[in-house]
Design an enzyme around this catalytic site. Structure first.
Site, PDB file in Angstrom:
ATOM      1  N   GLN A 177      36.564  41.893  44.951  1.00 40.30           N
ATOM      2  CA  GLN A 177      37.660  41.361  45.765  1.00 40.30           C
ATOM      3  C   GLN A 177      37.636  39.838  45.883  1.00 40.30           C
ATOM      4  OE1 GLN A 177      40.323  42.755  46.843  1.00 40.30           O
ATOM      5  NE2 GLN A 177      39.852  44.912  46.541  1.00 40.30           N
ATOM      6  N   SER A 197      35.957  42.576  38.265  1.00 39.49           N
ATOM      7  CA  SER A 197      36.906  43.475  37.618  1.00 39.49           C
ATOM      8  C   SER A 197      38.137  42.716  37.163  1.00 39.49           C
ATOM      9  CB  SER A 197      37.302  44.601  38.579  1.00 39.49           C
ATOM     10  OG  SER A 197      38.258  45.461  37.995  1.00 39.49           O
ATOM     11  N   SER A 198      38.737  43.175  36.064  1.00 35.69           N
ATOM     12  CA  SER A 198      39.888  42.516  35.462  1.00 35.69           C
ATOM     13  C   SER A 198      41.191  42.788  36.211  1.00 35.69           C
ATOM     14  CB  SER A 198      40.027  42.976  34.007  1.00 35.69           C
ATOM     15  OG  SER A 198      41.268  42.621  33.446  1.00 35.69           O
ATOM     16  N   HIS A 199      41.440  44.043  36.584  1.00 34.19           N
ATOM     17  CA  HIS A 199      42.768  44.383  37.106  1.00 34.19           C
ATOM     18  C   HIS A 199      43.016  43.860  38.521  1.00 34.19           C
ATOM     19  CE1 HIS A 199      42.089  47.833  39.960  1.00 34.19           C
ATOM     20  NE2 HIS A 199      40.918  47.821  39.357  1.00 34.19           N
ATOM     21  N   THR A 235      31.410  50.854  22.211  1.00 36.98           N
ATOM     22  CA  THR A 235      32.182  49.836  21.517  1.00 36.98           C
ATOM     23  C   THR A 235      32.811  48.873  22.516  1.00 36.98           C
ATOM     24  OG1 THR A 235      32.684  51.406  19.751  1.00 36.98           O
ATOM     25  CG2 THR A 235      34.090  49.457  19.910  1.00 36.98           C
ATOM     26  N   CYS A 323      40.616  53.720  46.657  1.00 36.82           N
ATOM     27  CA  CYS A 323      39.633  54.696  46.190  1.00 36.82           C
ATOM     28  C   CYS A 323      39.302  55.738  47.258  1.00 36.82           C
ATOM     29  CB  CYS A 323      38.353  53.981  45.757  1.00 36.82           C
ATOM     30  SG  CYS A 323      38.602  52.900  44.344  1.00 36.82           S
TER      31      CYS A 323
END
Length: 374
Positions: A177, A197-199, A235, A323
């Site tokens: 956050q 985190s990316s999003h 990957t 969540c």
């Protein structure tokens, strides 16, 4: 619909989306492959790693890319526990962690770890005296979220590190956050692992990173892994990583301006409510608060009712961490702050982002007041 749920997720930035599409088409090779396609992807991955490391003032080798914040939390905890003294089995964790940590810690409890949940003060910050008193020779790990996703309270991570000084105890910090919203250089110096985190920063979903500032002291949780310096199997998502770093860099470059702008929007909304007849309480810390998150309660009204009513009016808000929504449980942070179960169910969360305007805030206030007083 006008969006006020940026703490849950963000729309992808246009530049990041372009990078993702271009990289998916031009840098599709496996970055571990030895042919030219693989080498091109490996070069893009290396540049992206260097750029993200520079944002956090760490070495590029300290950056381990993952599939998101939840995996970063679990991977960090697994790695730290693999690197601890074998006879230590005590973990201190705050009561209001993200579900990915809370659930994993419950699993660790069943696997023989002794778990102590830290107490919080009335403003939501960790009770540092309690933390210090609970430390023992068996304590191997302390877990504290930097910014709470429900209330935006900022925890005193540097003070926690001072308490842990000269102790053989790791510190993990969930910065999902706070990344790209607050300066994190001091946090990266204080912790042993950091999840991002990316999003949450206008990048694509399914990408994140765990930062190991003291990676040289750690050993991977899984043996013989070849990807990500041996710390994470699978990957590597090079196009997603390049897009993530593009979005994060733009946000960090605007950090000071956005902090000031969003603080102003937050204040304007609260002032508009004060001018009405609405009875409400702002749930915040006066000492250290992320302005992007505004938690409120209205006496006698459940947060879910207000959320549904505003949704009907074209405004997207939340009743807390996405969540936890499906479980309909009261907010863990509210309970940790000493609120009753009834008060915890009254929580609503507004979160502001880079597309939020003053006109949006005025419309939200107008409809909020109408929904509450009708």
């Amino acid at each position: 619909m006008i969006y006020f749920d940026y703490a849950a997720t963000t729309p992808i930035d246009s530049d990041a989306l372009k990078v993702w599409v271009d990289a998916s088409q031009q840098f599709y090779g496996n970055s571990s492959s030895l042919h030219d396609c693989g080498s091109q992807s490996a070069k893009l991955l290396d540049v992206s790693r260097q750029q993200l490391a520079a944002l956090l003032h760490v070495e590029k080798e300290h950056v381990i890319f993952t599939s998101g914040g939840s995996e970063s939390n679990v991977l960090a905890i697994d790695t730290l526990l693999s690197s601890k003294h074998p006879h230590k089995n005590h973990i201190l964790v705050s009561q209001a962690e993200h579900a990915s940590i809370y659930q994993y810690v419950e699993k660790l409890k069943n696997n023989g770890y002794h778990i102590t949940y830290l107490e919080h003060l009335q403003d939501g910050t960790i009770d540092l005296d309690y933390l210090e008193n609970q430390l023992s020779e068996q304590t191997c790990l302390v877990i504290v979220q930097h910014v709470n996703s429900e209330t935006g309270v900022v925890q005193p991570i540097e003070n926690i590190r001072t308490i842990l000084h000269n102790r053989d105890t790791f510190l993990h910090v969930d910065c999902v956050q706070s990344f790209a919203k607050l300066p994190l250089q001091s946090i990266s110096r204080a912790c042993d692992s950091m999840a991002i985190s990316s999003h949450k920063v206008y990048g694509p979903k399914g990408v994140g990173a765990v930062i190991f500032p003291n990676k040289h002291k750690l050993k991977p949780a899984l043996p013989n892994v070849t990807h990500e310096y041996g710390f994470r199997a699978g990957t590597v998502n090079v196009p997603g990583i390049a897009a993530f770093v593009t979005a994060a860099t733009k946000l960090v470059n605007q950090l000071d301006q956005e902090l000031a702008r969003i603080s102003t929007l937050r204040t304007q909304f609260i002032e508009l409510l004060h001018e009405s007849n609405v009875l409400f309480e702002v749930i915040e810390s006066k000492r250290s608060q992320l302005p992007h998150i505004l938690a409120l309660t209205c006496s006698g009204l459940q947060g879910q009712y207000i959320m549904i009513e505003l949704n009907r009016r074209g405004l997207a808000i939340s009743t807390g961490s996405a969540c936890q929504i499906d479980k309909q449980e009261p907010s863990k942070m509210m309970l940790a702050m000493g609120k009753t179960v009834e008060e915890a169910h009254q929580l609503i969360r507004l979160s502001f982002g880079k597309m939020t305007t003053e006109a949006d805030v005025k419309k939200l206030a107008e409809n909020f007041i109408q929904a509450v007083v009708q």
